[in-house]
Design a protein around this motif. Sequence first.
Motif, mmCIF file in Angstrom:
data_model
loop_
_atom_site.group_PDB
_atom_site.id
_atom_site.type_symbol
_atom_site.label_atom_id
_atom_site.label_comp_id
_atom_site.label_asym_id
_atom_site.label_seq_id
_atom_site.Cartn_x
_atom_site.Cartn_y
_atom_site.Cartn_z
ATOM 1 N N ALA A 16 0.835 -1.190 0.000
ATOM 2 C CA ALA A 16 0.000 0.000 0.000
ATOM 3 C C ALA A 16 0.879 1.253 0.000
ATOM 4 N N GLY A 17 0.358 2.343 -0.543
ATOM 5 C CA GLY A 17 1.052 3.622 -0.487
ATOM 6 C C GLY A 17 2.217 3.724 -1.447
ATOM 7 N N ALA A 18 3.104 4.676 -1.174
ATOM 8 C CA ALA A 18 4.205 4.977 -2.081
ATOM 9 C C ALA A 18 5.175 3.813 -2.227
ATOM 10 N N ILE A 19 5.371 3.024 -1.163
ATOM 11 C CA ILE A 19 6.289 1.884 -1.251
ATOM 12 C C ILE A 19 5.846 0.914 -2.340
ATOM 13 N N GLY A 20 4.550 0.837 -2.581
ATOM 14 C CA GLY A 20 4.026 -0.048 -3.612
ATOM 15 C C GLY A 20 4.405 0.362 -5.015
#
Length: 392
Positions: free
Chosen positions: A340-344
Amino acid sequence: MNLLEQYHAVRNASEAICRPLQKEDYVVQPVVDVSPPKWHLGHTTWFWEAFVLIPHNPGYRPCNPDYNYVFNSYYETIGARVVRTDRGNLSRPSVDEIYAYRKYVDDAMERFIAAGLEESLAPLIVLGLNHEQQHQELLFTDIKYILGHNPLFPAWSDQDIDTPAESTSGGAAPREVAPEGFITMPAGLYEIGHTGDGFCFDNELSRHKVYLDEYRLATRPVTNEEYLEFITDGGYKNFVWWHAEGWDWVKKNAVSAPLYWHLIDGRWHQYTLAGLRPLDGKQLLSHISYYEAVAFAAWKGCRLPTEFEWEAAAERFRWGKRWEWTESAYLPYPGFKKAAGAIGEYNGKFMVSQMVLRGASVATPEGHSRPSYRNFFHPGLRWQFTGIRVAT
């Protein structure tokens, strides 16, 4: 080595790569794929600030609010950013300001880690360390491109790190190339993907089985003198060896040799991080595009291995001197899930129009790679330390 010691080691390594540079070298961006060294130093610092300190350290004040715009690379989740082609226009912040930024963030990270991390944050710190190690490899390759396209061919250092020879075993001379041979892998089911408790990127998961027919894989990568035979035999002039797209690439870019090869007064030379030198035929071939790798393999009556064939046999041959092109498109494994989020956005968004490379190179930090590691680039790129291992 504890997590704080690992953090210091990785951060110091990035600066050590840049230490031989002149300040003017820090800003140059010859092509879109090459980022200025100054930008790498800033971006890897921004990563710690944006992903760790701001969201997880209450009361942390960013060093400079504008740096989020300057050093965000491709994370849409985090906001607007300087477009990639304009990184070389960043005369400001200055080199001195970038190093001050690194110290500011390093001091904050030291306090943050030393105060005791929540267990759930440790994987994020480890990801950040591996992210910076990826940029250390890019620093070497981008610096080489910057200096290698300077008409004076200046050396980064007198340390010749980028032209290793593949020596034979049993006490042979260190410059001697091992005889070419092949290992045979039997047909059957093989498990592919990361296993164990150590770090891996999300694109190495999930571990799964693949069926492979019997195949043979070369015990070592191709050398300069072997590739020179391809050139001498008109390899760049005969369309029969090339994919249509690769042949168009050759003609459009007037390609007639590997990157950094120069024919001077009838003799081949090669630019290395130690400067321009006569071509050593015994050295492992480097800076080859996927198009060239495929053409050479076809000329030799062979092919490139798939990434699964490469991984299944990886424990049976030596690797790690050159990233090795495979015949596999960069696609998700079964069960792949983006975080989820930017790490994705780290890997999944790039799973289109790219080919997989396996192994590591002389520019890869020690311990950063593993048999399941998947690198990936567009087929026409060759500024990385890329080579060829053939299969049949």
